[in-house]
Motif scaffolding. Structure first.
Motif, mmCIF file in Angstrom:
data_model
loop_
_atom_site.group_PDB
_atom_site.id
_atom_site.type_symbol
_atom_site.label_atom_id
_atom_site.label_comp_id
_atom_site.label_asym_id
_atom_site.label_seq_id
_atom_site.Cartn_x
_atom_site.Cartn_y
_atom_site.Cartn_z
ATOM 1 N N LYS A 127 80.756 62.112 37.735
ATOM 2 C CA LYS A 127 81.100 61.928 36.324
ATOM 3 C C LYS A 127 81.622 60.513 36.084
ATOM 4 O O LYS A 127 81.299 59.875 35.081
ATOM 5 C CB LYS A 127 82.142 62.949 35.890
ATOM 6 N N VAL A 135 78.099 59.422 34.541
ATOM 7 C CA VAL A 135 78.242 59.930 33.174
ATOM 8 C C VAL A 135 79.075 58.964 32.328
ATOM 9 O O VAL A 135 78.604 58.441 31.318
ATOM 10 C CB VAL A 135 78.871 61.348 33.176
ATOM 11 N N GLY A 178 84.280 67.327 36.466
ATOM 12 C CA GLY A 178 83.103 67.228 35.613
ATOM 13 C C GLY A 178 82.630 68.608 35.191
ATOM 14 O O GLY A 178 83.224 69.625 35.553
ATOM 15 N N ASP A 230 76.990 68.364 34.896
ATOM 16 C CA ASP A 230 77.194 67.191 35.755
ATOM 17 C C ASP A 230 76.944 67.561 37.216
ATOM 18 O O ASP A 230 76.290 66.817 37.950
ATOM 19 C CB ASP A 230 78.630 66.665 35.624
#
Length: 201
Positions: free
Chosen positions: A15, A19, A151, A155
């Motif tokens: 993450k 992300v 996450g 994810d």
């Protein structure tokens, strides 16, 4: 045993970089220490095509970081101003991403290491909670700070696909049978581990 590393450390690192960080090929990532999130972040950064600068106070661990793919290693005891060192290592531009696990005691160095518009993922507070640092560089360099706490399921599913496609292996320092759980915690608390300490069920 390797699967046990994925649901917390692995997905947190995923993450952080993939992300929130949106790491790209050619980016430079600074990872602090040799804990499990930092090691996953190192591996994920490499499969994304990024350059990695990694820190530790142990020469033995720095050698291991090189074997895990770190492009440059810095001993933060030998180089107390390691944030500025990271900036020098990027020709004065600074790093794109910092995996910040120390908290107040290291955050000022992480800010110094960051380039204009860089990203600091605040994951841990190993140096405590009392926070005293100069905030002006955050504003003047437009640095983005993300507080990361694990996450999502999506994810994790994305991460597992990437792990399988790249045949990535989690770093495990040592495994312990369940009946030796007390020894596992003693080993972890000694802070001599590299990566994760896992129980064998």
């Amino acid at each position: 045993m390797e699967a046990a590393t994925l649901t917390c450390a692995g997905v947190t690192a995923w993450k952080t970089l993939m992300v929130c960080g949106q790491v790209k090929p050619g980016d430079t990532v600074l990872v602090l220490g040799t804990g499990s999130v930092s090691l996953f972040a190192l591996q994920f950064a490499k499969i994304a095509g990024a350059r990695v600068i990694a820190t530790s106070s142990s020469e033995e661990k720095l050698e291991k970081l090189k074997r895990f793919g770190a492009d440059i290693v810095v001993n933060y005891k030998a180089v107390p101003d390691w944030g500025q060192k990271a900036r020098v290592l990027t020709d004065g531009r600074g790093v794109h991403h910092v995996i910040e696990v120390g908290g107040p005691g290291t955050l000022a160095h992480s800010i110094a290491a960051c380039r204009m518009g860089g990203h600091i993922a605040l994951i841990g507070v190993l140096t405590g909670f009392a926070d005293k640092f100069r905030s002006r560089p955050l504003f003047s360099n437009q640095i983005r700070v993300s507080g990361i706490s694990i996450g999502s399921r999506a994810d994790q599913e994305d991460m597992i696909r990437a792990i399988e496609a790249n045949r990535l292996k989690p770093a495990i320092d040592r495994g312990f049978p369940l009946q030796e759980i007390a020894n596992a915690f003693k080993h972890y608390e000694s802070q001599k581990h590299f990566g994760k300490v896992c129980l064998e069920l």
